[in-house]
Design a protein around this motif. Structure first.
Motif, short mmCIF file in Angstrom:
data_model
loop_
_atom_site.label_atom_id
_atom_site.label_comp_id
_atom_site.label_asym_id
_atom_site.label_seq_id
_atom_site.Cartn_x
_atom_site.Cartn_y
_atom_site.Cartn_z
N MET A 1 0.83 -1.21 0.00
CA MET A 1 0.00 0.00 0.00
C MET A 1 0.87 1.26 0.00
N VAL A 2 1.93 1.26 0.80
CA VAL A 2 2.82 2.43 0.88
C VAL A 2 3.49 2.67 -0.47
N VAL A 3 4.01 1.61 -1.08
CA VAL A 3 4.65 1.74 -2.40
C VAL A 3 3.64 2.18 -3.44
N GLY A 4 2.42 1.65 -3.37
CA GLY A 4 1.39 1.99 -4.35
C GLY A 4 0.99 3.45 -4.33
N VAL A 5 0.73 4.00 -3.14
CA VAL A 5 0.29 5.40 -3.07
C VAL A 5 1.44 6.38 -3.30
N SER A 6 2.70 5.92 -3.18
CA SER A 6 3.82 6.83 -3.42
C SER A 6 4.31 6.76 -4.86
N THR A 7 4.56 5.54 -5.39
CA THR A 7 5.09 5.42 -6.76
C THR A 7 4.14 4.74 -7.73
N GLY A 8 3.29 3.83 -7.25
CA GLY A 8 2.35 3.13 -8.11
C GLY A 8 2.94 1.87 -8.71
N TYR A 9 2.07 1.09 -9.36
CA TYR A 9 2.47 -0.16 -9.99
C TYR A 9 2.10 -0.15 -11.46
N LYS A 10 2.82 -0.97 -12.24
CA LYS A 10 2.58 -1.02 -13.69
C LYS A 10 2.76 -2.46 -14.17
N ILE A 11 1.82 -2.92 -15.00
CA ILE A 11 1.91 -4.25 -15.63
C ILE A 11 1.77 -4.05 -17.13
N GLU A 12 2.71 -4.64 -17.88
CA GLU A 12 2.66 -4.55 -19.34
C GLU A 12 2.27 -5.90 -19.91
N LEU A 13 1.23 -5.91 -20.74
CA LEU A 13 0.76 -7.13 -21.39
C LEU A 13 1.05 -7.04 -22.88
N GLU A 14 1.44 -8.17 -23.47
CA GLU A 14 1.75 -8.26 -24.88
C GLU A 14 0.72 -9.18 -25.52
N ILE A 15 0.13 -8.75 -26.63
CA ILE A 15 -0.88 -9.54 -27.32
C ILE A 15 -0.24 -10.11 -28.58
N ILE A 16 -0.08 -11.44 -28.62
CA ILE A 16 0.62 -12.09 -29.72
C ILE A 16 -0.38 -12.90 -30.53
N GLY A 17 -0.45 -12.61 -31.83
CA GLY A 17 -1.34 -13.34 -32.72
C GLY A 17 -1.64 -12.51 -33.95
N VAL A 18 -1.85 -13.16 -35.08
CA VAL A 18 -2.13 -12.46 -36.33
C VAL A 18 -3.51 -11.83 -36.25
N GLY A 19 -3.59 -10.53 -36.46
CA GLY A 19 -4.85 -9.82 -36.45
C GLY A 19 -5.36 -9.44 -35.07
N PHE A 20 -4.63 -9.76 -34.01
CA PHE A 20 -5.05 -9.39 -32.66
C PHE A 20 -4.79 -7.90 -32.46
N LYS A 21 -5.78 -7.18 -31.91
CA LYS A 21 -5.67 -5.74 -31.72
C LYS A 21 -6.17 -5.34 -30.34
N ALA A 22 -5.74 -4.15 -29.90
CA ALA A 22 -6.20 -3.59 -28.63
C ALA A 22 -6.31 -2.08 -28.77
N LYS B 1 3.78 -0.63 -36.01
CA LYS B 1 3.80 -1.50 -37.18
C LYS B 1 4.94 -2.51 -37.07
N GLY B 2 4.62 -3.78 -37.30
CA GLY B 2 5.62 -4.83 -37.24
C GLY B 2 5.88 -5.37 -35.84
N LYS B 3 5.19 -4.82 -34.84
CA LYS B 3 5.34 -5.29 -33.46
C LYS B 3 3.99 -5.72 -32.91
N ASN B 4 4.02 -6.49 -31.84
CA ASN B 4 2.79 -6.93 -31.19
C ASN B 4 2.15 -5.78 -30.42
N PRO B 5 0.80 -5.73 -30.37
CA PRO B 5 0.14 -4.70 -29.57
C PRO B 5 0.48 -4.85 -28.09
N MET B 6 0.64 -3.73 -27.42
CA MET B 6 0.98 -3.70 -26.00
C MET B 6 -0.14 -3.01 -25.23
N VAL B 7 -0.46 -3.55 -24.06
CA VAL B 7 -1.43 -2.94 -23.15
C VAL B 7 -0.71 -2.69 -21.84
N THR B 8 -0.67 -1.43 -21.39
CA THR B 8 -0.02 -1.06 -20.14
C THR B 8 -1.09 -0.68 -19.13
#
Length: 185
Positions: A76-97, A130-137
């Motif tokens: 909780m202390v780390v979260g309210v001071s700096t926050g957290y981040k998760i990066e997701l990668e979507i792999i597949g032909v035609g997959f979009k976000a 272009k040429g890379k997988n879509p990323m969701v942060t």
């Protein structure tokens, strides 16, 4: 048993911590406000910017609660001071976000698009190069909520072991299997 509960939690400047009579800990910082109910058996003391937890005895129950609440409060202390981040990668032909107004629109090869509404505490950013997988942060000050949302998004298209298609965290290892053609040789 872990000795993590004995480590003190240093509260940075700009973070406001309050402990109520019934062991409700509220932490307020620049990113947001979080609160956690702590077991009444665990004693909390906040002095000189350091929060410490003490257990009543060395029973297994109290040892596990000691470490659990220390980890939750530290997150909780780390979260309210700096926050957290998760990066997701979507792999597949035609997959979009795409993300608009905290609604994540995913095209994952199904017959329909998936619209995923995110809580106001979670901020989403999508990136498609272009040429890379879509990323969701995903970004938030609540680690538990962020992990839950990321797990739910990953479950929409689990990574399959043959081609590696699906949603995964950046850097996540996926064990690949050989297909049928490899077995015939």
């Amino acid at each position: 048993m872990s000795r993590i509960g004995k480590k003190p939690i240093e509260i940075p400047k700009g973070i406001e911590l309050t402990i109520s009579e019934d062991n409700l800990v509220t932490i307020k910082g620049p990113k947001g406000t979080l609160s956690q109910q702590v077991d009444p058996e665990v004693k909390l003391s906040f002095e000189n910017g350091v929060l410490t937890l003490e257990r009543p005895s060395d029973e297994k129950k109290y040892k596990s609660l000691h470490g659990l609440y220390r980890a939750l409060l530290n997150n909780m202390v780390v979260g309210v001071s700096t926050g957290y981040k998760i990066e997701l990668e979507i792999i597949g032909v035609g997959f979009k976000a795409e993300a608009t107004n905290n609604i994540l629109k995913l095209d994952l090869g199904y017959s329909h698009n998936i619209f995923f509404a995110l809580p106001k505490e979670v901020e989403v950013i999508t990136q498609t190069d272009k040429g890379k997988n879509p990323m969701v942060t995903l970004q938030s000050f609540d680690k538990q909520l962020l992990g839950q949302i990321a797990a739910k998004i990953k479950s929409l298209r689990k990574v399959e072991p043959y081609k590696g298609k699906g949603i995964r965290e950046v850097g996540q290892y996926v064990r690949r299997k050989a297909g049928k053609s490899a077995a015939k040789k």
